[in-house]
Structure formats: structure tokens, C-alpha cells
Design a protein around this motif. Structure first.
Motif, PDB file in Angstrom:
ATOM      1  N   GLY A 124       0.808  -1.207   0.000  1.00 46.77           N
ATOM      2  CA  GLY A 124       0.000   0.000   0.000  1.00 46.77           C
ATOM      3  C   GLY A 124       0.840   1.256   0.000  1.00 46.77           C
ATOM      4  N   ALA A 125       0.464   2.215  -0.876  1.00 48.35           N
ATOM      5  CA  ALA A 125       1.208   3.481  -0.985  1.00 48.35           C
ATOM      6  C   ALA A 125       0.307   4.659  -0.662  1.00 48.35           C
ATOM      7  CB  ALA A 125       1.810   3.617  -2.385  1.00 48.35           C
ATOM      8  N   GLY A 126      -0.567   4.471   0.325  1.00 48.84           N
ATOM      9  CA  GLY A 126      -1.360   5.576   0.839  1.00 48.84           C
ATOM     10  C   GLY A 126      -0.668   6.197   2.037  1.00 48.84           C
ATOM     11  N   PHE A 127      -1.433   6.852   2.905  1.00 52.34           N
ATOM     12  CA  PHE A 127      -0.852   7.467   4.097  1.00 52.34           C
ATOM     13  C   PHE A 127      -0.002   6.467   4.879  1.00 52.34           C
ATOM     14  CE2 PHE A 127      -3.756  10.959   3.449  1.00 52.34           C
ATOM     15  CZ  PHE A 127      -3.231  12.021   4.181  1.00 52.34           C
ATOM     16  N   SER A 128      -0.568   5.283   5.150  1.00 54.85           N
ATOM     17  CA  SER A 128       0.120   4.298   5.987  1.00 54.85           C
ATOM     18  C   SER A 128       1.401   3.800   5.337  1.00 54.85           C
ATOM     19  CB  SER A 128      -0.805   3.112   6.274  1.00 54.85           C
ATOM     20  OG  SER A 128      -1.986   3.537   6.899  1.00 54.85           O
ATOM     21  N   GLY A 129       1.311   3.451   4.060  1.00 56.46           N
ATOM     22  CA  GLY A 129       2.482   2.928   3.372  1.00 56.46           C
ATOM     23  C   GLY A 129       3.603   3.938   3.264  1.00 56.46           C
ATOM     24  N   ILE A 130       3.251   5.183   2.971  1.00 55.74           N
ATOM     25  CA  ILE A 130       4.263   6.235   2.849  1.00 55.74           C
ATOM     26  C   ILE A 130       4.950   6.472   4.195  1.00 55.74           C
ATOM     27  CG2 ILE A 130       4.559   8.714   2.443  1.00 55.74           C
ATOM     28  CD1 ILE A 130       2.296   8.412   0.311  1.00 55.74           C
ATOM     29  N   ARG A 131       4.141   6.481   5.262  1.00 59.66           N
ATOM     30  CA  ARG A 131       4.724   6.669   6.600  1.00 59.66           C
ATOM     31  C   ARG A 131       5.687   5.529   6.940  1.00 59.66           C
ATOM     32  NH1 ARG A 131       7.219   7.121  10.382  1.00 59.66           N
ATOM     33  NH2 ARG A 131       6.751   8.079  12.405  1.00 59.66           N
ATOM     34  N   CYS A 132       5.327   4.299   6.553  1.00 60.76           N
ATOM     35  CA  CYS A 132       6.199   3.143   6.785  1.00 60.76           C
ATOM     36  C   CYS A 132       7.494   3.258   5.991  1.00 60.76           C
ATOM     37  CB  CYS A 132       5.485   1.852   6.403  1.00 60.76           C
ATOM     38  SG  CYS A 132       4.124   1.402   7.489  1.00 60.76           S
TER      39      CYS A 132
ATOM     40  N   ASP B 156      13.223   3.671   5.886  1.00 62.00           N
ATOM     41  CA  ASP B 156      14.350   4.364   5.262  1.00 62.00           C
ATOM     42  C   ASP B 156      15.263   4.950   6.331  1.00 62.00           C
ATOM     43  OD1 ASP B 156      15.240   4.724   2.600  1.00 62.00           O
ATOM     44  OD2 ASP B 156      14.856   6.863   2.734  1.00 62.00           O
ATOM     45  N   GLN B 157      14.662   5.506   7.381  1.00 60.04           N
ATOM     46  CA  GLN B 157      15.440   6.070   8.473  1.00 60.04           C
ATOM     47  C   GLN B 157      16.250   4.999   9.207  1.00 60.04           C
ATOM     48  OE1 GLN B 157      15.596   9.600   9.259  1.00 60.04           O
ATOM     49  NE2 GLN B 157      14.834   9.388   7.180  1.00 60.04           N
TER      50      GLN B 157
ATOM     51  N   ASN C  49       3.020  13.474  10.258  1.00 59.01           N
ATOM     52  CA  ASN C  49       3.643  14.345  11.254  1.00 59.01           C
ATOM     53  C   ASN C  49       5.004  13.824  11.706  1.00 59.01           C
ATOM     54  OD1 ASN C  49       3.362  16.717  12.909  1.00 59.01           O
ATOM     55  ND2 ASN C  49       3.162  15.359  14.676  1.00 59.01           N
ATOM     56  N   PHE C  50       5.745  13.169  10.780  1.00 60.40           N
ATOM     57  CA  PHE C  50       7.000  12.548  11.193  1.00 60.40           C
ATOM     58  C   PHE C  50       8.198  13.490  11.149  1.00 60.40           C
ATOM     59  CE2 PHE C  50       6.294  11.236   6.712  1.00 60.40           C
ATOM     60  CZ  PHE C  50       7.391  11.827   6.111  1.00 60.40           C
ATOM     61  N   ALA C  51       8.050  14.673  10.547  1.00 59.50           N
ATOM     62  CA  ALA C  51       9.185  15.601  10.470  1.00 59.50           C
ATOM     63  C   ALA C  51       8.662  17.033  10.512  1.00 59.50           C
ATOM     64  CB  ALA C  51       9.987  15.363   9.188  1.00 59.50           C
ATOM     65  N   PRO C  52       9.328  17.926  11.221  1.00 54.62           N
ATOM     66  CA  PRO C  52       8.844  19.307  11.365  1.00 54.62           C
ATOM     67  C   PRO C  52       8.670  20.025  10.036  1.00 54.62           C
ATOM     68  CG  PRO C  52      10.650  18.857  12.890  1.00 54.62           C
ATOM     69  CD  PRO C  52      10.561  17.685  11.970  1.00 54.62           C
ATOM     70  N   GLU C  53       9.562  19.737   9.088  1.00 56.96           N
ATOM     71  CA  GLU C  53       9.508  20.465   7.825  1.00 56.96           C
ATOM     72  C   GLU C  53       8.250  20.170   7.016  1.00 56.96           C
ATOM     73  OE1 GLU C  53      12.247  16.859   7.135  1.00 56.96           O
ATOM     74  OE2 GLU C  53      11.932  18.362   8.698  1.00 56.96           O
ATOM     75  N   LEU C  54       7.590  19.048   7.304  1.00 61.26           N
ATOM     76  CA  LEU C  54       6.357  18.729   6.583  1.00 61.26           C
ATOM     77  C   LEU C  54       5.324  19.830   6.763  1.00 61.26           C
ATOM     78  CD1 LEU C  54       5.825  14.912   7.294  1.00 61.26           C
ATOM     79  CD2 LEU C  54       6.427  15.988   5.133  1.00 61.26           C
TER      80      LEU C  54
ATOM     81  N   TYR D  15      11.152  13.198   0.039  1.00 61.79           N
ATOM     82  CA  TYR D  15      12.023  12.257   0.753  1.00 61.79           C
ATOM     83  C   TYR D  15      12.511  11.104  -0.138  1.00 61.79           C
ATOM     84  CZ  TYR D  15      10.512  14.844   4.824  1.00 61.79           C
ATOM     85  OH  TYR D  15      10.262  15.846   5.725  1.00 61.79           O
ATOM     86  N   ASP D  16      12.341  11.252  -1.444  1.00 57.19           N
ATOM     87  CA  ASP D  16      12.840  10.274  -2.420  1.00 57.19           C
ATOM     88  C   ASP D  16      12.340   8.863  -2.105  1.00 57.19           C
ATOM     89  OD1 ASP D  16      14.188   9.505  -4.702  1.00 57.19           O
ATOM     90  OD2 ASP D  16      16.074   9.152  -3.661  1.00 57.19           O
ATOM     91  N   LEU D  17      11.053   8.752  -1.820  1.00 61.09           N
ATOM     92  CA  LEU D  17      10.471   7.454  -1.470  1.00 61.09           C
ATOM     93  C   LEU D  17       9.866   6.744  -2.678  1.00 61.09           C
ATOM     94  CD1 LEU D  17       8.660   8.476   1.854  1.00 61.09           C
ATOM     95  CD2 LEU D  17      10.930   7.456   1.581  1.00 61.09           C
ATOM     96  N   ARG D  18       9.626   7.466  -3.750  1.00 60.51           N
ATOM     97  CA  ARG D  18       8.971   6.868  -4.917  1.00 60.51           C
ATOM     98  C   ARG D  18       9.807   5.733  -5.510  1.00 60.51           C
ATOM     99  NH1 ARG D  18       4.699   9.153  -7.812  1.00 60.51           N
ATOM    100  NH2 ARG D  18       5.043  11.149  -6.781  1.00 60.51           N
ATOM    101  N   LYS D  19      11.123   5.799  -5.344  1.00 63.50           N
ATOM    102  CA  LYS D  19      11.996   4.776  -5.912  1.00 63.50           C
ATOM    103  C   LYS D  19      11.735   3.402  -5.299  1.00 63.50           C
ATOM    104  CE  LYS D  19      15.717   5.678  -2.591  1.00 63.50           C
ATOM    105  NZ  LYS D  19      17.060   6.268  -2.390  1.00 63.50           N
TER     106      LYS D  19
END
Length: 923
Positions: free
Chosen positions: A14-22, A27-28, A66-71, A98-102
């Protein structure tokens, strides 16, 4: 950590809110990760929910990541309730920021996820049959992502247009002047109906159960409010985490019964009504959802509002719910009730009727017929478990998740399930009901801490105890049963208990004890060092990828590290043009992507017929590549004209020559207008491709490993499988015998045909006296081909085993050739790249493994190779040395040890791994 080799550390669904947050969290942590989504772009459910009027029911200041202040600093929402298009833009900005699309493969629907107890890895399989392995499995499929399908009788006989709101088409639908029917008045219908009414000739709404629709009070957010939102964001978010349902609302501290005064109660409700949806629910009275009488006060207030707004008394009564407020989730409306004052809007009560479709429209079981030009089904979703039940998820001992949940829905805090190791559910069943982004931050933060704990302490597996699952699940059930709305929720088919799907038994899908109570269960695990969890330490004999590059690994009696091999300085053509090997790989991949895109467009646009042989498989893979997110991204990075493409490939050495020759001929190859072999054999291109930068480093690694091995022992017998034109052999001899001196007792040069020997003998003329040539078909029994079994100390197989029909047969033959404790040096591509897809996909030999299930390419990941090796008596992959760092790595040397056959034990303990490794280590 994992005992088994895996393609990726983690796979996210899944690449919605949950997947992107994961993806960001993983990545971190520095883990390799792959994400699959059935949609062609990010968004998850929001990608599909593009119907007119689609927007959030959550307010912009808390419906976000809400994982990073810059968001918060870098984004401004424009409305209190963001539209679907704004949500898509927001999520797109984040994945690119955050270069997550790759990490994401789009248009890839996952159909199965199976756990291996022996390998301690998950195998995730997509609809096209491609399997990928991982150590951590994170299904982030959401609570509402599986639409309820329209199953009304007569649907096929209806001759007008019909659409499903949850699968709205990407093209523009024209409504003007049409008679439109909307079936369903849940949140989707509530958003859709006011949008359609002004443009439709006639709008007929079919309602089974009315909803308590609260006014959204949507408004634009100007620059001044945007600045204020950012200024107070931390306070707002803290307020949301303290709220039972994760909204930025504060408990009022009063109850209906304590206020008592009817006029004051009305004023408070009026204030909440004017402020909008969640303010009415959560900031008026604290006992509305606790006390039946207080609830009836709120319900009666809303009914009075409906009667005041809707001018037709008959319509108004139909729109007034009679069940307790909150038994079904109250949607946020935007002039919903006002819409029913329009003369072109009809409301049809089907609470006592069934409907079916006929040629011209909709017919009720009471006999009424309604002719319409278009029907829109707004039927809702299968909530909570719906998405996971669509996938064949099997855990330890082949346990089915669907069957496991048939008897009772059991989880720990909505994240872990007993019997499904290393599976972390994200925003699924048993999470708190309410604003999901608030819960998401808590859940993924906890998952990240758990995985970090495992990585730091070299733990391969986490299992949650049955006791912990039972405790949490009982708590969820008890909290729900204590709420007086639990019974009417079942009676009125609320998706809280997933009664929207006929035939499903009611189970509470969500936790109604609040965010803070839920967090306390999760924090207690961390504070007690995960006392409810059972962790498995990394096995002593674990495989290569779990070792750091500098950690010694015993292979063939040698202490060796991946870094010892990967640090080799290998002269490459890329050095001559002044770019790194990784840069050359990326540029070449982009050039191939452009040629592939042109070929696919030409064939589809011209409706050309692809040959119905092995090229049909190739065509399918090429199309999938072009349609994928990664393929599209590569196309965008490549020149858009043939002249510029020629200028680019001219700088890429042999690979560039291959791209420039094969690329323009793709259409002709696919349609049978030219013979692919003609192009790859002309000017010895195929032979020179084997000597190019591609694969050069792993070939050097096997040569260096052989040099180290033979420097210790000169009596080794070595056999090379599929030596072909001698490219790998040349590297080995150049490393081990630079002056033609003997370095082993025998070097057996084999291939399936003697035709290759002439080229090999020419290439290796300097070492003619050190070589023995003999034909070997590695898929057939070696003894019948006059080879001595269990006689060789080292077998080298460079880019040959994948090209056989049966990996089991080929590896089994090699195992029989090796002594117990002998080593296989396997050089292989570990993933399909655009270059190899284009260069070799046209050749029949590339597709020999189709019958074995290798339908996308013959290649195997490191994890898959490890599993294949273990099946036939090898140790698995002991060491892996890659050609390039991530993310460009795609080729490797894999070292594996032949284990001694296990004798019948007759009750005696079987030999240990060290005993099965044989005597080679003793020399």
C-alpha cells in the motif's frame, strides 16, 4: 536480522498514508524496502476515490503526516477539509521530498504473502506471479480499501451508464442533463449528492438507512490562518493525541444531565452545530455516547435541524435516523440536507424493499420502476479486515490469516497477530476508531522502535504470545460491549462491526477505548523490554547478508569477508569515459527504458501482433516495465529523440553498442520481422557483451576467491560449468597463474557443446597445459556423462545456472560433483534490469525456466538462490559480494557449501552442520 536471505529487509503493501509513513520509517532505519500498490500512483484509497465531491472528513491540521517538522512548514492546505486532489498533491510532494517513490512498484496487486519457518522470511507474490522475499512484512492496506461490489440482480441487463464511486474512472464523466440515480447515503453518497444535483436533469437518491449528517462548515484557509495553524501545530497535534478519536477536540467537562436546563442544552448543541462536525460530536457534552438519554437529546436536536432545513415534511422524516446517534459514523456534509429542497431531487426509501436493475433503470421489490440514464453505486467498503482477507496471508506452519480470524478477530494492539512472525499490520483492525493519521504516527513509531530493537540485538524473529493477543482482543470486545451503541450498530449495519457486507458475522473492527489507552499498551511493551513478545536470536550458522562487510565468514575453510572481495580494483570501460560504474548503469538503464517505451507505444498504437512464442512472455514484461512507476521514472531521465539517444549510447562502450543495435529493432524482434540472433551475434557482439562492464566485478570476485583458496592448497580440483567462451576462466587464470604456473591439480572446463571449446582454447592459449575440456549438460546426471561424483573442491558457474530449465536439477548435479564441504562459486544477476531485459529477452534460452514458474525472467534474488541451494543439499548462501552498492546493485558472487548427505538416523541425533561440511576444513 534473519536466518534466511531475503531480497529486501522489508516489504510494505500500500502506498497511501500508511504505506508512505512506513517507507519513511524504514528508510530512516537504513533498511532496504519495497512497496507494492495496485494503483498506478500513490494515494491508496485516495487514488481511487476521485468521484465528484470527494474530500476528507478530517480537518486539514490533523489529517496529515507528522513525522518531520519540515512537513508542516513546507505545505499549506487550502481548505478545512482537503479535497481528494489536494490530498494526492500533498502525498506526492512527500514521496518526492524524501525520495520514497523509488521504493514503490505501482500497478502491482499482491495476491499472497507466505512465511517460511525454516528461512524466517516472507515471500510476497503479485498477481503476475512474481515473488519477492523480505524479513519484515508490513501490510499497510488501510481500514477502508476494499469496495463493496454492486451485486444487484439485473445489472447486466441495464443499458445505461453505471459507475462505482469507490472505483471512479480517471476520465471525465458527463452528467449534464441526465437522469441520475445514486444508491447509498453513507459518507460517499453524502459528498456526491450535493455535487450532482445542480447539473443533473433529475437526481434520484435510494436510501436504505439515513445517516446523522453533521455540517462540515468547510472554508478556505488563507495565508493568515495557515500561519496560525503552523504556529500552534504542536499544541494542536498534542490535543489530537489526547482525544479519544484522534481529533483536535477538547472534552467539554460537562454532561447533559449536569447542565439539565433545556435552553442551555440547546444553546450548547447550537454552538457545536455551527462550529461543525467533530466539534458537535466531541465538544458539546461528554456523555452523549455514554448515556442513552443524553444521546437521545443529541439525536433529537439533529432531527429537529433536519426538519428545519428540509422543507418537504415527508422527505425530512425519511432523512431522520431513528437509531442512537453514533451507532454509525456520522459523515461530514456540505449542504447535504439543503440539496433535498431542489425540485429535481427525489428521495426513495428502500428500507423495506430490495432493488434490482432492468433495461431502463431501477425496480423495487414493491413494484416501482425508475427510469434513469446513469446509476452511481455509493455502497461503502468492507472495513477493518477487508483488504487482508483479499490476500492469501499464511503465517507459521502455513496458518491462514483469514481462517484464523473467522472464529475470532485477534490481534495485539491492532499491530501483531499470533502465529504470524515479523508481520506488522499498519492501520488495520483493532486500531482506535477515529482520525487515522493520528493513530498512524503512534503505530509506525512503535513498529520502528521494535524493528530497531531487533536489528540492534541481532534478533531474527518476533512473535507475540497468544496470551497477549487474547488480553488485548478481550479488552477490545469488553469496551465495545459496554457501550450502549454496540447493539444498534449491529442492527443498523455499521461498518464499525463490518455489517455493510451481507453474510459477514458482526465483529467489532476497531478499539473504542481511546488513543491514550491504546498507547499505554504499546508503551508498556517497550518499558518492559517487549515482555509479551518472543524474540529469536540470529542463528550461529547464519548466512552472508546478515554479516557486516568486515565480518569474517568461513567458506571452504577460509575466513573471508564480502569487503575483501568487493574492495577489488577492477578496470572498467566506465573509467575511460570518466563516470562511475553506478552512473553508467543508470544512464544505460534510462536509454533502454526509452527504447522499450517507444516499442511498446508503436506496437499498441499500430495494433501489431506479437509472436505467440517465448516473445509473448517478453512482451508482457516489457509492457509491465513501461507501466511501472520505476519504468516511467527512467523514461523521464532519458533523451526524447533518437539522435540524442545515439549520442548518449555512443559513450557507453560495449553496452552502449548493444543498446543502439537492439533498441531500434525491438518491434521487429517482437513481431517476428527479424531474427534476434542475427543482431546479437553480428560482429561477435554477444561474446563482447560477456566481456563488458556488466558482470565484470563478480567475475573478478570469483577469481580472487579462487586465488586465495589455491594459495593455501595446490591439490584442489576445480570444475567450471558452462564456461562458454572463457570470459570468467580468463579472469581466474589471470589471477591464479599470471605466468602460466600450475595452481591446482585439475581445472575442468565444461560446456554443453564442444563448439564453445575452440573459442575458449584461443582465449586461454597461454594456459593450454593446465586445462581439461569435457562436455557437460548440467541438467543431466553427471555420472552418466563420465564425471566422477563428489570429486571436486570448487565448482564455478558464472551466469549459466539461471539459463537452465530446472534450477533443482542443475544445482543437484553440481552438488553431486562437489565433495562434502566443497564450494560452489555462483556468479548471477540478482534482479532484472532494463538492459538485460532488452538484450536477452528476445532469445528463447532466456525463457527456459517458464515451466518452473520463472515467468518474468529466469533470474533469482539472493534469497531465492539460497532457498534453491538448500533444497538440494547446500548450506544456502554463505557469502554474497555485490557488483555495486544499493540501489544499483544487480549482480553478485554467491558462495555456498555442499553439505554431506544426511544418513538415516535410526533414532540417533543427526549430524551437526559442521559435521556435514565434511573434511575440507581440516586441510
Amino acid at each position: 536480522m534473519s536466518d534466511g536471505m531475503a531480497d529486501y529487509d522489508a516489504i510494505v503493501l500500500g502506498a497511501g498514508f500508511s504505506g508512505i509513513r512506513c517507507l519513511w520509517e524504514l528508510d530512516q532505519l537504513g533498511l532496504t524496502v519495497r512497496c507494492y500498490d495496485a494503483a498506478p500512483d500513490i494515494g491508496g484509497t485516495w487514488y481511487w476515490n476521485r468521484y465528484p465531491g470527494s474530500r476528507t472528513d478530517g480537518e486539514a491540521w490533523v489529517y496529515l503526516l507528522n513525522f518531520a517538522p519540515e512537513l508542516m512548514e513546507e505545505w499549506d492546505f487550502h481548505e478545512r477539509y482537503p479535497s481528494r486532489d489536494e490530498i494526492q498533491e500533498y502525498l506526492g510532494r512527500i514521496v518526492d521530498r524524501y525520495d520514497l517513490r523509488k521504493h514503490i512498484e505501482f500497478a502491482a496487486r499482491v495476491v499472497a504473502a507466505h512465511y517460511s519457518d525454516s528461512e524466517k522470511v516472507w515471500t510476497v507474490t503479485t498477481a503476475d506471479g512474481v515473488s519477492t522475499t523480505c524479513r519484515y512484512f508490513l501490510p499497510a492496506t488501510g481500514i477502508l480499501s476494499i469496495p463493496k461490489e454492486p451485486t444487484f440482480p439485473g445489472l447486466k441487463s441495464y443499458t445505461g451508464e453505471w459507475y462505482q464511486a469507490s472505483k471512479w474512472p480517471a476520465y471525465k464523466v458527463h452528467f449534464h442533463g441526465k437522469r441520475i440515480a445514486v444508491v447509498g447515503t453513507g459518507s460517499t453518497g453524502v459528498h456526491l449528492i450535493p455535487k450532482l444535483a445542480p447539473v443533473a436533469k433529475e437526481l434520484t437518491v435510494f436510501q436504505r438507512t439515513p445517516n446523522y449528517v453533521l455540517p462540515g462548515r468547510n472554508h478556505t484557509i488563507d495565508e493568515y490562518q495557515a500561519a496560525d495553524i503552523k504556529k500552534h501545530h504542536n499544541t494542536t497535534w498534542e490535543l489530537a493525541t489526547m482525544n479519544l478519536a484522534g481529533h483536535a477536540c477538547k472534552a467539554s467537562g460537562r454532561t447533559v444531565k449536569n447542565v439539565a436546563d433545556a435552553v442551555k442544552i440547546r444553546q450548547i448543541f447550537d454552538n457545536g452545530w455551527e462550529r461543525g462536525c467533530f466539534n458537535f460530536q466531541m465538544e458539546t457534552f461528554d456523555d452523549v455516547f455514554m448515556d442513552p438519554e443524553s444521546n437521545e437529546e443529541a439525536a433529537q436536536f439533529i432531527r429537529q435541524k433536519i426538519r428545519a432545513i428540509v422543507q418537504d415534511p415527508g422527505k425530512a422524516e425519511l432523512l431522520c435516523p431513528k437509531y442512537p446517534f453514533g451507532s454509525k459514523r456520522p459523515p461530514s456534509g456540505h449542504f447535504y440536507y439543503e440539496t433535498f429542497n431542489r425540485s429535481n431531487v427525489k428521495l426513495i426509501d428502500i428500507s423495506g424493499d430490495e432493488i434490482d436493475l432492468y433495461e431502463n433503470g431501477i425496480r423495487t421489490s414493491s413494484g416501482a420502476e425508475y427510469e434513469v440514464d446513469m446509476i452511481i453505486f455509493a455502497l461503502g467498503f468492507s472495513s477493518g479486515t477487508g483488504a487482508l482477507n483479499e490476500i492469501d496471508v499464511r503465517g507459521s506452519q502455513d496458518k491462514s490469516l483469514t481462517e484464523c480470524w473467522t472464529e475470532r478477530l485477534g490481534t495485539f494492539a491492532g499491530i501483531l497477530v499470533s502465529g504470524f512472525p515479523n508481520m506488522f499490520i499498519v492501520c488495520g483492525p483493532h486500531m482506535p476508531a477515529g482520525n487515522q493519521p493520528t493513530m498512524l504516527e503512534v503505530a509506525v513509531d512503535w513498529i520502528g522502535k521494535t524493528i530497531r530493537h531487533m536489528e540492534k540485538n541481532k534478533l531474527t524473529q518476533v512473535k507475540v504470545s497468544e496470551k497477549a493477543v487474547d488480553a488485548w482482543s478481550s479488552h477490545v470486545d469488553d469496551v465495545w460491549k459496554s457501550a450502549f451503541i454496540s447493539k444498534p450498530a449491529v442492527e443498523n449495519r455499521s461498518w464499525f462491526v463490518d455489517r455493510t457486507i451481507p453474510g459477514k458475522s458482526p465483529k467489532i473492527m476497531f478499539y473504542f477505548g481511546g488513543v491514550q489507552n491504546w498507547k499505554s499498551w504499546l508503551h508498556n511493551e517497550i518499558n518492559t523490554s517487549w515482555a509479551s513478545m518472543e524474540f529469536t536470536p540470529l542463528a550461529v550458522d547464519d548466512k552472508a547478508e546478515e554479516h557486516s562487510t568486515g565480518e569474517d565468514i568461513q567458506v571452504g575453510g577460509l575466513s573471508i569477508t564480502p569487503d575483501m572481495l568487493e574492495s577489488a580494483i577492477v578496470p572498467l570501460q566506465s573509467d575511460e569515459i570518466g563516470v562511475s560504474a553506478a552512473e553508467k548503469f543508470n544512464v544505460g538503464s534510462a536509454a533502454c527504458a526509452r527504447y522499450i517505451e517507444w516499442a511498446v507505444k508503436e506496437i499498441q498504437g499500430g495494433e501489431l501482433a506479437v509472436c505467440n512464442d517465448h516473445r509473448a512472455h517478453w512482451w508482457k514484461v516489457l509492457k509491465k516495465f513501461v507501466e511501472s512507476g520505476s519504468g516511467g521514472a527512467l523514461v523521464q531521465k532519458s533523451p526524447a529523440t533518437k539522435d540524442k539517444l545515439d549520442q548518449l549510447t555512443a559513450k557507453l562502450g560495449i553496452e552502449g553498442e548493444a543498446i543502439a543495435r537492439i533498441g531500434p529493432e525491438l518491434v521487429n524482434m517482437l513481431t517476428g520481422q527479424t531474427n534476434p540472433l542475427f543482431h546479437v551475434l553480428k560482429d561477435d557482439l554477444l561474446f563482447r557483451m560477456y566481456l563488458s562492464d556488466e558482470g565484470a566485478r563478480p567475475n573478478r570476485y570469483v577469481a580472487d576467491y579462487t586465488k586465495i583458496l589455491t594459495s593455501r592448497r595446490k591439490d584442489l580440483r576445480i570444475l567450471e560449468v558452462g564456461a562458454g567462451t572463457g570470459g570468467t576462466t580468463f579472469q581466474v587464470f589471470q589471477a591464479c597463474s599470471p605466468n602460466g604456473e600450475p595452481f591446482c591439480s585439475e581445472y575442468m572446463y565444461t560446456d554443453v557443446s564442444k563448439g564453445f571449446f575452440k573459442t575458449g582454447q584461443t582465449t586461454l592459449q597461454r594456459w593450454e597445459g593446465l586445462l581439461t575440456f569435457q562436455t557437460l549438460n548440467v541438467e543431466m546426471d553427471a555420472a552418466t556423462q563420465e564425471f566422477e561424483e563428489h570429486a571436486y573442491d570448487l565448482v564455478i558457474a558464472a551466469n549459466v545456472v539461471h539459463a537452465t530449465r530446472s534450477l533443482s536439477n542443475s544445482l543437484g548435479t553440481i552438488h553431486k560433483l562437489l565433495k562434502p564441504g566443497g564450494v560452489l562459486g555462483l556468479v548471477e544477476l540478482t534482479r532484472l534490469t532494463p538492459y538485460f531485459n532488452m538484450a536477452f529477452g528476445s532469445l528463447p534460452g532466456w525463457w527456459l525456466g517458464v515451466e518452473e514458474g520463472r515467468t518474468e525472467s529466469p533470474l533469482q534474488s539472493v534469497g531465492q538462490w539460497s532457498a534453491q541451494l538448500q533444497k538440494v543439499g547446500f548450506s544456502g548462501v554463505d557469502l554474497v559480494a555485490y557488483d555495486l552498492p544499493e540501489p544499483e546493485r544487480h549482480s553478485a558472487l554467491l558462495l555456498s557449501t555442499a553439505l554431506a548427505p544426511v544418513p538415516a538416523t535410526n533414532g540417533v541425533a543427526p549430524p551437526s552442520l559442521q559435521e556435514r561440511l565434511g573434511t575440507m576444513h581440516a586441510h
